[in-house]
Scaffold this motif. Structure first.
Motif, mmCIF file in Angstrom:
data_model
loop_
_atom_site.group_PDB
_atom_site.id
_atom_site.type_symbol
_atom_site.label_atom_id
_atom_site.label_comp_id
_atom_site.label_asym_id
_atom_site.label_seq_id
_atom_site.Cartn_x
_atom_site.Cartn_y
_atom_site.Cartn_z
ATOM 1 N N TRP A 43 28.929 33.563 45.173
ATOM 2 C CA TRP A 43 29.987 34.214 44.392
ATOM 3 C C TRP A 43 31.300 33.446 44.541
ATOM 4 C CZ3 TRP A 43 25.889 37.261 45.794
ATOM 5 C CH2 TRP A 43 25.406 38.157 44.829
ATOM 6 N N GLY A 44 31.573 32.987 45.755
ATOM 7 C CA GLY A 44 32.780 32.198 45.977
ATOM 8 C C GLY A 44 32.797 30.952 45.127
ATOM 9 N N GLN A 45 31.652 30.293 45.014
ATOM 10 C CA GLN A 45 31.562 29.085 44.197
ATOM 11 C C GLN A 45 31.722 29.409 42.714
ATOM 12 O OE1 GLN A 45 27.806 27.276 45.257
ATOM 13 N NE2 GLN A 45 28.416 27.014 47.390
ATOM 14 N N LEU A 46 31.164 30.539 42.301
ATOM 15 C CA LEU A 46 31.193 30.905 40.881
ATOM 16 C C LEU A 46 32.545 31.417 40.411
ATOM 17 C CD1 LEU A 46 27.776 32.791 40.510
ATOM 18 C CD2 LEU A 46 28.390 30.621 39.431
ATOM 19 N N TYR A 47 33.182 32.249 41.237
ATOM 20 C CA TYR A 47 34.356 32.985 40.766
ATOM 21 C C TYR A 47 35.687 32.534 41.339
ATOM 22 C CZ TYR A 47 30.994 36.247 38.764
ATOM 23 O OH TYR A 47 29.977 36.804 38.036
ATOM 24 N N LEU A 48 35.671 31.714 42.399
ATOM 25 C CA LEU A 48 36.941 31.300 42.992
ATOM 26 C C LEU A 48 37.319 29.904 42.527
ATOM 27 C CD1 LEU A 48 36.881 32.411 46.744
ATOM 28 C CD2 LEU A 48 38.296 33.330 44.913
#
Length: 113
Positions: A43-48
C-alpha cells in the motif's frame, strides 16, 4: 517473485488501508515520516508519493520509531489496526496518539514537541 497465498490484510480492511494511506499521502510533509509494517508495504508503494519517507519494519515498532527519531523527523505516523484482530503480534507504541480512524484501521501520530 514469490507471493504467498494468504492475504496480508483481511478483505474487510482493504478499503480502509487504502483510505488511511491516501490520507497520509495528502497530509505528510518534509518533516514527517511513516512507519510501515511489511504487512502494508505494498500500500505504501501504491499510494504514497516517493517523496514521503517510509521506515519499514516487521515486528518492532519501537525500534522503527527510534530510527525515525534519530533521523530528526518532527512527526512520525503509523498505520495499524485500532483493535486486535489476532493476526499480528505488533502493538502501537504508547507515545502514539490516534489521529484518524478509517474503519478498523487508524493513522497514529507521534509528536516529539
Amino acid at each position: 517473485a514469490h507471493f504467498c497465498s494468504a492475504p496480508a490484510v483481511p478483505y474487510q480492511d482493504v478499503e480502509s488501508v487504502a483510505q488511511a494511506v491516501s490520507w497520509l499521502d495528502e497530509n505528510m510533509d518534509g518533516n514527517s515520516c511513516v512507519l510501515v509494517n511489511n504487512v502494508f508495504a505494498l500500500w505504501g508503494q501504491l499510494y504514497l508519493d516517493k517523496s514521503h519517507v517510509r521506515v519499514q519494519f516487521w515486528n518492532d515498532a519501537g525500534l522503527a520509531l527510534a530510527d525515525a527519531l534519530a533521523h530528526g523527523f518532527g512527526s512520525v505516523y503509523f498505520v495499524w489496526w485500532n483493535k486486535d484482530i489476532g493476526w499480528y503480534d505488533v502493538s502501537v507504541p504508547g507515545q502514539f496518539v490516534r489521529l484518524r480512524d478509517f474503519g478498523r484501521i487508524s493513522v497514529y501520530e507521534f509528536t516529539s514537541v
